[in-house]
Enzyme design. Sequence first.
Site, short mmCIF file in Angstrom:
data_model
loop_
_atom_site.label_atom_id
_atom_site.label_comp_id
_atom_site.label_asym_id
_atom_site.label_seq_id
_atom_site.Cartn_x
_atom_site.Cartn_y
_atom_site.Cartn_z
N LYS A 13 5.54 -84.04 45.09
CA LYS A 13 6.32 -85.27 45.15
C LYS A 13 7.74 -85.05 44.62
CE LYS A 13 3.50 -87.58 42.45
NZ LYS A 13 2.37 -86.66 42.21
N ARG A 88 0.86 -96.02 40.19
CA ARG A 88 -0.27 -95.12 40.03
C ARG A 88 -1.59 -95.86 39.94
NH1 ARG A 88 2.36 -90.53 38.06
NH2 ARG A 88 1.29 -88.85 37.11
N ARG A 127 2.61 -73.48 37.29
CA ARG A 127 3.87 -74.23 37.22
C ARG A 127 4.47 -74.14 35.81
NH1 ARG A 127 4.33 -80.25 39.69
NH2 ARG A 127 3.53 -81.11 37.76
N ARG A 160 3.72 -77.18 30.59
CA ARG A 160 3.59 -78.50 29.99
C ARG A 160 2.27 -78.64 29.24
NH1 ARG A 160 4.99 -82.35 34.99
NH2 ARG A 160 3.11 -83.33 34.20
N ARG A 171 -6.47 -84.88 35.01
CA ARG A 171 -5.45 -85.58 35.79
C ARG A 171 -5.89 -85.76 37.24
NH1 ARG A 171 -0.77 -81.80 34.82
NH2 ARG A 171 0.47 -82.97 36.32
P1 ADP Z 1 2.22 -85.33 37.72
O1 ADP Z 1 2.82 -83.99 37.74
O2 ADP Z 1 0.80 -85.40 37.24
O3 ADP Z 1 2.47 -86.15 38.93
P2 ADP Z 1 3.98 -86.99 36.12
O4 ADP Z 1 5.08 -86.15 35.64
O5 ADP Z 1 4.21 -87.94 37.23
O6 ADP Z 1 2.80 -86.00 36.44
O7 ADP Z 1 3.35 -87.80 34.90
C1 ADP Z 1 2.94 -87.18 33.70
C2 ADP Z 1 2.11 -88.15 32.86
O8 ADP Z 1 2.88 -89.32 32.56
C3 ADP Z 1 0.87 -88.68 33.55
O9 ADP Z 1 -0.23 -87.80 33.43
C4 ADP Z 1 0.65 -90.00 32.80
O10 ADP Z 1 0.10 -89.78 31.53
C5 ADP Z 1 2.08 -90.49 32.61
N1 ADP Z 1 2.54 -91.34 33.74
C6 ADP Z 1 3.56 -91.07 34.60
N2 ADP Z 1 3.73 -92.06 35.50
C7 ADP Z 1 2.77 -92.99 35.22
C8 ADP Z 1 2.42 -94.24 35.79
N3 ADP Z 1 3.07 -94.75 36.86
N4 ADP Z 1 1.37 -94.92 35.23
C9 ADP Z 1 0.71 -94.44 34.17
N5 ADP Z 1 0.99 -93.26 33.58
C10 ADP Z 1 2.01 -92.54 34.08
#
Ligand code: ADP
Length: 213
Positions: A13, A88, A127, A160, A171
Site C-alpha cells: 500500500k 481498518r 523489510r 520495526r 497482524r
Molecule cells: P502495516 O504495515 O501493518 O500496514 P501500518 O504502518 O499501517 O502497518 O500500521 C502499524 C500499526 O499502527 C498497526 O499494526 C496498528 O497497531 C496501528 N494502526 C495503523 N492504522 C490503524 C487504523 N486505521 N486503525 C487501528 N490501528 C491502526
Amino acid sequence: MKLILLGAPGAGKGTVAKLLTKMDGSVQISTGDILRAAVAAGTELGKQAEAAMKAGDLVSDELIMGIMRDRLKEDDCKNGYLLDGFPRTIPQAEALKELLADMGEELDAVVNIDVPRDVILDRLTTRRTCTKCGEIYNVKSNPPKVEGICDKCGGPVVQRDDETEEAISNRLDVYNEKTAPLAGFYEKEGLLLTVQATSSDAVIDAIKEKLGK
Ligand code: ADP
Ligand code: ZN
C-alpha cells in the site's frame, strides 16, 4: 484522486501510494506513519497507541477517527488523498463515510491489493524501515547502500518492533478478521477495485485504467 488503499500488511500500500502522489499531487496519509511519529515524539497520542502497535493489535477506532477528522481538513488534502492503512475496521469505514458526506466529498475508488500470504510473510520479515523519514528497504531486494543507514536521510534503518514473526502473524490474523470485511463493504458501495498483483506498477496501471487516466 481520492482513494483508499486496502490490503494486508506488506501488500505494498505504501509503495503504491508514494508512486501515486507523484502523478497528481495528492497526498499520502498513513495512519501507521502518524502513529509511529507520535510514539517517537512521546506525545499523549503516542503513549495511548504504543502497546497495541507493538503487539500488532489495532489502536482504538476513537483514537484513529480523532486523528483523521483533523487530518482530512488540512490544506494539502485539496489535491486529493491516498488513505494508506485507514480505514481498518467496519466502524472506521462507517465513520469515514459520514465524515466525507459532511465535508461534501466523494472517494474515486477503494483499491484492494490482493497478494498471496507467502509473498507477504517473506516481504515483512525482510523489510527494514528508516525511523527518521519512513523510507522502506528490503534486506534481500533493496538494501540501503550502507547497512543500517538510510540512503535518503542518513537515519537509522531498522526492523520495526511489530515486524518480529510473532507480531507479523498476529497482524495478518487481525487483518483477516477486522479489515478484510471492508472489501464487501466497499463492494456494496460500488467503489471496490480488486487488483491481484505483486508488482506496484501493475497496481498503478489498474488504477489508471479504472479512473480513465
Ligand atoms: P502495516 O504495515 O501493518 O500496514 P501500518 O504502518 O499501517 O502497518 O500500521 C502499524 C500499526 O499502527 C498497526 O499494526 C496498528 O497497531 C496501528 N494502526 C495503523 N492504522 C490503524 C487504523 N486505521 N486503525 C487501528 N490501528 C491502526
Ligand atoms: Zn531516512
